[in-house]
Design a protein around this motif. Structure first.
Motif, mmCIF file in Angstrom:
data_model
loop_
_atom_site.group_PDB
_atom_site.id
_atom_site.type_symbol
_atom_site.label_atom_id
_atom_site.label_comp_id
_atom_site.label_asym_id
_atom_site.label_seq_id
_atom_site.Cartn_x
_atom_site.Cartn_y
_atom_site.Cartn_z
ATOM 1 N N HIS A 1 -37.196 -12.442 76.793
ATOM 2 C CA HIS A 1 -36.918 -12.755 78.157
ATOM 3 C C HIS A 1 -35.346 -12.097 78.427
ATOM 4 O O HIS A 1 -34.609 -12.239 77.407
ATOM 5 C CB HIS A 1 -36.771 -14.108 78.693
ATOM 6 C CG HIS A 1 -38.351 -14.563 78.551
ATOM 7 N ND1 HIS A 1 -38.515 -16.025 78.889
ATOM 8 C CD2 HIS A 1 -39.548 -14.271 78.430
ATOM 9 C CE1 HIS A 1 -39.839 -16.550 78.670
ATOM 10 N NE2 HIS A 1 -40.548 -15.124 78.447
ATOM 11 N N ARG B 1 -30.636 -13.751 77.074
ATOM 12 C CA ARG B 1 -31.607 -13.286 76.502
ATOM 13 C C ARG B 1 -32.365 -14.361 75.622
ATOM 14 O O ARG B 1 -31.562 -15.262 74.824
ATOM 15 C CB ARG B 1 -31.242 -12.225 75.519
ATOM 16 C CG ARG B 1 -32.256 -11.478 74.496
ATOM 17 C CD ARG B 1 -31.706 -10.406 73.807
ATOM 18 N NE ARG B 1 -32.383 -10.148 72.778
ATOM 19 C CZ ARG B 1 -32.082 -9.050 72.125
ATOM 20 N NH1 ARG B 1 -31.452 -7.831 72.431
ATOM 21 N NH2 ARG B 1 -33.232 -8.623 71.137
ATOM 22 N N ARG B 2 -33.832 -14.355 75.589
ATOM 23 C CA ARG B 2 -34.401 -15.428 74.772
ATOM 24 C C ARG B 2 -35.246 -14.745 73.799
ATOM 25 O O ARG B 2 -35.743 -13.639 74.009
ATOM 26 C CB ARG B 2 -35.492 -16.106 75.785
ATOM 27 C CG ARG B 2 -36.277 -16.969 74.997
ATOM 28 C CD ARG B 2 -37.349 -17.669 75.912
ATOM 29 N NE ARG B 2 -38.494 -18.268 75.057
ATOM 30 C CZ ARG B 2 -39.304 -19.025 75.606
ATOM 31 N NH1 ARG B 2 -39.490 -19.044 76.883
ATOM 32 N NH2 ARG B 2 -40.397 -19.352 74.726
ATOM 33 N N ASP B 3 -34.999 -15.114 72.514
ATOM 34 C CA ASP B 3 -35.623 -14.504 71.361
ATOM 35 C C ASP B 3 -36.265 -15.755 70.629
ATOM 36 O O ASP B 3 -35.244 -16.595 70.148
ATOM 37 C CB ASP B 3 -34.899 -13.548 70.461
ATOM 38 C CG ASP B 3 -34.754 -12.204 71.184
ATOM 39 O OD1 ASP B 3 -35.796 -11.671 71.430
ATOM 40 O OD2 ASP B 3 -33.559 -11.856 71.356
ATOM 41 N N GLY C 1 -37.460 -18.639 71.126
ATOM 42 C CA GLY C 1 -37.227 -19.685 71.876
ATOM 43 C C GLY C 1 -35.654 -20.176 71.850
ATOM 44 O O GLY C 1 -35.248 -21.120 72.204
ATOM 45 N N LYS C 2 -34.863 -19.308 71.381
ATOM 46 C CA LYS C 2 -33.228 -19.431 71.471
ATOM 47 C C LYS C 2 -32.666 -18.677 72.453
ATOM 48 O O LYS C 2 -33.047 -17.547 72.546
ATOM 49 C CB LYS C 2 -32.620 -19.100 70.059
ATOM 50 C CG LYS C 2 -33.103 -20.178 69.090
ATOM 51 C CD LYS C 2 -32.298 -19.836 67.637
ATOM 52 C CE LYS C 2 -32.761 -20.727 66.740
ATOM 53 N NZ LYS C 2 -31.871 -20.597 65.363
ATOM 54 N N TYR C 3 -31.882 -19.217 73.251
ATOM 55 C CA TYR C 3 -31.208 -18.444 74.325
ATOM 56 C C TYR C 3 -29.885 -18.054 73.896
ATOM 57 O O TYR C 3 -29.030 -18.757 73.449
ATOM 58 C CB TYR C 3 -30.937 -19.303 75.596
ATOM 59 C CG TYR C 3 -32.530 -19.575 76.232
ATOM 60 C CD1 TYR C 3 -32.891 -18.652 77.268
ATOM 61 C CD2 TYR C 3 -33.227 -20.431 75.962
ATOM 62 C CE1 TYR C 3 -34.295 -18.859 77.730
ATOM 63 C CE2 TYR C 3 -34.592 -20.768 76.276
ATOM 64 C CZ TYR C 3 -34.969 -19.852 77.479
ATOM 65 O OH TYR C 3 -36.331 -20.026 77.773
ATOM 66 N N GLN D 1 -28.860 -22.310 72.734
ATOM 67 C CA GLN D 1 -28.965 -22.884 74.251
ATOM 68 C C GLN D 1 -27.894 -22.348 75.124
ATOM 69 O O GLN D 1 -27.372 -23.017 75.859
ATOM 70 C CB GLN D 1 -29.065 -24.380 74.417
ATOM 71 C CG GLN D 1 -30.402 -24.825 73.456
ATOM 72 C CD GLN D 1 -30.325 -26.403 73.738
ATOM 73 O OE1 GLN D 1 -30.513 -26.828 74.496
ATOM 74 N NE2 GLN D 1 -30.120 -26.958 72.367
ATOM 75 N N GLU E 1 -26.119 -20.079 78.550
ATOM 76 C CA GLU E 1 -26.551 -19.645 79.455
ATOM 77 C C GLU E 1 -25.415 -19.349 80.439
ATOM 78 O O GLU E 1 -24.139 -19.775 79.936
ATOM 79 C CB GLU E 1 -27.453 -20.736 80.414
ATOM 80 C CG GLU E 1 -26.797 -22.028 80.338
ATOM 81 C CD GLU E 1 -27.903 -22.956 81.093
ATOM 82 O OE1 GLU E 1 -27.472 -23.855 81.212
ATOM 83 O OE2 GLU E 1 -28.908 -22.955 81.029
#
Length: 203
Positions: A105, A122-124, A126-128, A148, A150
């Motif tokens: 994402h 960026r999500r990879d 489950g980590k942002y 986490q 953002e």
């Protein structure tokens, strides 16, 4: 709302949700997200509340608009490809073009002041994390590894990016240089910090 007087004016009060306002660089327009139907789409509206114009037309959810510094493009998050990624569309409307291709994402696009780079969440796995993409080459660099992270926000000189992270279950403020070399946590406790935004450079 006028900051000096506190006077307020309603610019968008349409059926459904009215959200995610973003000023154009010259201050003449706002990009907004409206849900007239079942899904969120991008619109522009003049600063006085007139001239509503639909910019994206899709069956997807289009949200989180941000203007390119030259005012020609609106970048936004959309799930039209399955997972949320960043796209761009002419400020006058038209066919959207995908911008991000790496990562499961990509969310929350934010421009560097010079317009050459785009920071995203960026999500990879489950980590942002905070990622920085060079818009001419497409090269992507991961700037943070908190898991986490953002809400990236560039300093006016473009050299530092503020972002929100999680420490001990609470929101904390952190910063990273735009080359990724220097990382600093700016707050540890005393609140739950979310969605930081760097103020403009004052003369």
């Amino acid at each position: 709302q006028a900051l000096m007087t506190g006077q307020r004016q309603v610019l968008a009060n349409f059926k459904g949700n009215n959200s995610a306002p973003a000023w154009s660089p010259d201050g003449s327009k706002l990009a907004i997200v409206l849900t007239y139907g079942a899904n969120s789409q991008l619109y522009t509206i003049n600063a006085d509340g007139t001239g509503l114009k639909q910019v994206t037309k899709s069956s997807a959810i289009d949200t989180e608009p941000t203007w390119s510094p030259d005012g020609k493009w609106i970048y936004f998050t959309s799930d039209r490809g399955g997972n949320p990624q960043i796209y761009k569309v002419s400020a006058f409307g038209g066919e959207a073009q995908r911008v991000t291709f790496q990562g499961e994402h990509n969310l929350s696009p934010h421009f560097s002041p010079d317009g050459k780079s785009l920071a995203t969440v960026r999500r990879d796995g489950g980590k942002y994390s905070i990622a920085l993409q060079d818009l001419s080459s497409g090269q992507v660099q991961i700037l943070s590894e908190g898991g986490q992270d953002e809400s990236p926000s560039f300093a006016p000189n473009g050299r530092v990016i503020l972002y929100a992270t999680r420490v001990g279950g609470r929101g904390a403020l952190a910063a990273v240089s735009s080359d990724g070399r220097v990382k600093q946590r700016l707050s540890e406790s005393g609140g739950d910090i979310r969605e930081p935004s760097w103020g403009p450079l004052l003369n």
